[in-house]
Scaffold this motif. Structure first.
Motif, PDB file in Angstrom:
ATOM      1  N   ARG A  91       0.835  -1.208   0.000  1.00 57.95           N
ATOM      2  CA  ARG A  91       0.000   0.000   0.000  1.00 57.95           C
ATOM      3  C   ARG A  91       0.872   1.261   0.000  1.00 57.95           C
ATOM      4  O   ARG A  91       0.592   2.230  -0.708  1.00 57.95           O
ATOM      5  CB  ARG A  91      -0.916  -0.030   1.236  1.00 57.95           C
ATOM      6  N   ARG A  94       2.213   1.795  -3.403  1.00 58.17           N
ATOM      7  CA  ARG A  94       1.184   2.359  -4.291  1.00 58.17           C
ATOM      8  C   ARG A  94       1.096   3.874  -4.107  1.00 58.17           C
ATOM      9  O   ARG A  94       0.974   4.632  -5.058  1.00 58.17           O
ATOM     10  CB  ARG A  94      -0.163   1.713  -3.960  1.00 58.17           C
ATOM     11  N   CYS A 195       2.688   4.409   7.907  1.00 52.74           N
ATOM     12  CA  CYS A 195       2.265   3.152   7.280  1.00 52.74           C
ATOM     13  C   CYS A 195       2.698   2.034   8.207  1.00 52.74           C
ATOM     14  O   CYS A 195       3.819   1.525   8.107  1.00 52.74           O
ATOM     15  CB  CYS A 195       2.929   2.998   5.922  1.00 52.74           C
ATOM     16  N   ALA A 217      -5.385   4.556  -1.488  1.00 53.66           N
ATOM     17  CA  ALA A 217      -4.997   3.562  -0.477  1.00 53.66           C
ATOM     18  C   ALA A 217      -6.148   3.094   0.398  1.00 53.66           C
ATOM     19  O   ALA A 217      -5.934   2.274   1.296  1.00 53.66           O
ATOM     20  CB  ALA A 217      -3.889   4.142   0.403  1.00 53.66           C
TER      21      ALA A 217
END
Ligand code: TXA
Ligand code: MG
Length: 326
Positions: A91, A94, A195, A217
Motif C-alpha cells: 500500500r 502504491r 504506514c 490507499a
C-alpha cells in the motif's frame, strides 16, 4: 551562491538544472563533508545534511534550535532508494507510485540504521521518507547519492520559509551552500503518513489531501496517531511573533488581516487568494504570515478558511501558529 534581489521573491519554476550544475556539485560536496545546505523543494525550503552523519544531523538540530525528540525526514530520489532504508508495504508503494516525486512523506520501519542515523530518527525504529518534486533537490540527491535529512529551514517554532530570502534569513548563516530555487510552488509542508501494518495514520495533514490519499490507499485510520508516533506535533509551531486571531470576518482596523476570497482593500490587508482558491492560499500562507509580522500592525487576524481539501492542512498550520494546539 546568492542571486540578485529582483530574482529572490519571484514565483517562478527553477531554471533548468544545467544552469545550476556547479552549485549542485558544490552542494553535494558540502553534504559529503558533513556541512549544511539550504535546499529548495516544492513544499518549503529545507535545511539539508547527510542523514548518515550524527555530527551533521546534530548541526541541523543546533541551527534550528529544534528539540532532539523530533525526527527528520530522509529525502531520496524515489521509491527504489526509499526501499533501501524503509520497509514499505504494497500500500505504501502504491502511494509512492501515485504521489512521488511530490509532497507526501511515508513513515515505515527503518531498514538501514546506518543510512539514516539514530539522531535523525530521534531514536525511533521508524523513518520518514520522501522524494521531493523540485529539479534542484532531485539533482542534489542524485549527485550526493544517499539519503538527505532535511527539516524545514526555519528556526524551530517559526513559519517555514517558502522563498529563498526567507530561508536565508532563518538559517542561512549556518550553511555552507545556499541554493536559490525560487519561490516554493506548493508553499505548505508535505503530508506525513504513518504506514504501520494495517494502520494508515495521518500524522500531519499537508499538501496531498486526505481524499487524494484515500482514493489510492483506502480509508485512513481514525485519529491523528498518538504523540509518540507523531513527535513533531506537540509544540506551538509555525508561529509569527505577533498575536494571531483566527476565523475573523470583521477585521479590526489596526490589525494586519489575511483575507480569503473577496475582501475590502486596505493598507494592512493581504489576500491569501482573492478568488478563494485553496492552492493559492496554501502557496501564500507562510510568506504572508511573515509579511504581516513585519508590518506596522501589532497583531494579525485571519479570515475563515473552509475545512475541505487543502483547507485541512492550512487550518492545521493556522491553529498551531495561533497556539491552539489540539
Ligand atoms: O515538506 C516537507 O516535509 C519539508 C521539506 C523540506 O521536505 N520538511 C519538513 O520537515 O517539513 P520537518 O522536520 O519540518 O517536519 C517533519 C515532520 C515532523 O512533524 C516530524 O515529527 C515528522 O515529520 N516525522 C519525521 N520522522 C518521523 C517518524 N519516524 N515518525 C513520525 N513522524 C516523523
Ligand atoms: Mg518544520
Amino acid at each position: 551562491m546568492s542571486t540578485s534581489p529582483s530574482r529572490r521573491n519571484s514565483r517562478r519554476r527553477a531554471e533548468p538544472v544545467a544552469v545550476f550544475a556547479d552549485e549542485v556539485l558544490k552542494a553535494a560536496a558540502a553534504l559529503r563533508r558533513g556541512e549544511l545546505v539550504l535546499l529548495p523543494t516544492e513544499t518549503v525550503y529545507g535545511l539539508a545534511c547527510d542523514a548518515a552523519s550524527p555530527a551533521a544531523v546534530a548541526a541541523v538540530f543546533a541551527a534550528k534550535g529544534r528539540p532532539r525528540f523530533n525526527p527528520l525526514i530522509a529525502h531520496v530520489t524515489g521509491v527504489e532508494a526509499a526501499q533501501r532504508i524503509a520497509v514499505l508495504d504494497a500500500r505504501a508503494r502504491r502511494l509512492a507510485d501515485a504521489f512521488w516525486p511530490g509532497p507526501l512523506t511515508l513513515v515505515g520501519r527503518i531498514l538501514d540504521t546506518g543510512a539514516v542515523c539514530d539522531l535523525a530518527r530521534a531514536g525511533l525504529d521508524t523513518v520518514a521518507v520522501r522524494a521531493p518534486d523540485h529539479p534542484l533537490a532531485q539533482a542534489v540527491l542524485e549527485a550526493f547519492g544517499g539519503p538527505v535529512a532535511a527539516p524545514s529551514a526555519n528556526r524551530s517554532g517559526r513559519p517555514s520559509p517558502t522563498t529563498f530570502a526567507d530561508a536565508v534569513e532563518e538559517t542561512g548563516q549556518s550553511v555552507a551552500v545556499q541554493l536559490d530555487g525560487g519561490a516554493c510552488r506548493v508553499g505548505l509542508e508535505s503530508t506525513v503518513l504513518g504506514c504501520f501494518g494495517d494502520e494508515l495514520v495521518l500524522l500531519r495533514p499537508g499538501a496531498v489531501t486526505r481524499d487524494q490519499i484515500e482514493a489510492v490507499a483506502g480509508p485512513l485510520s481514525a485519529g491523528q496517531g498518538d504523540a509518540g508516533r507523531s513527535p513533531g506535533r506537540l509544540a506551538r509551531h509555525y508561529a509569527p511573533s505577533k498575536p494571531l486571531r483566527l476565523q475573523v470576518t470583521a477585521p479590526s482596523p489596526d490589525a494586519a488581516y489575511l483575507a480569503f476570497g473577496p475582501a475590502a482593500e486596505g493598507p494592512l490587508v493581504l489576500s491569501l487568494s482573492p478568488q478563494g482558491r485553496l492552492e493559492e492560499a496554501a502557496a501564500n500562507l507562510f510568506s504572508m504570515l511573515r509579511a504581516a509580522d513585519r508590518s506596522s500592525a501589532d497583531r494579525i487576524e485571519v479570515a475563515p478558511i473552509p475545512e475541505i481539501g487543502l483547507g485541512e492542512a492550512i487550518n492545521d498550520r493556522l491553529r498551531r501558529a495561533a497556539g491552539h494546539v489540539g
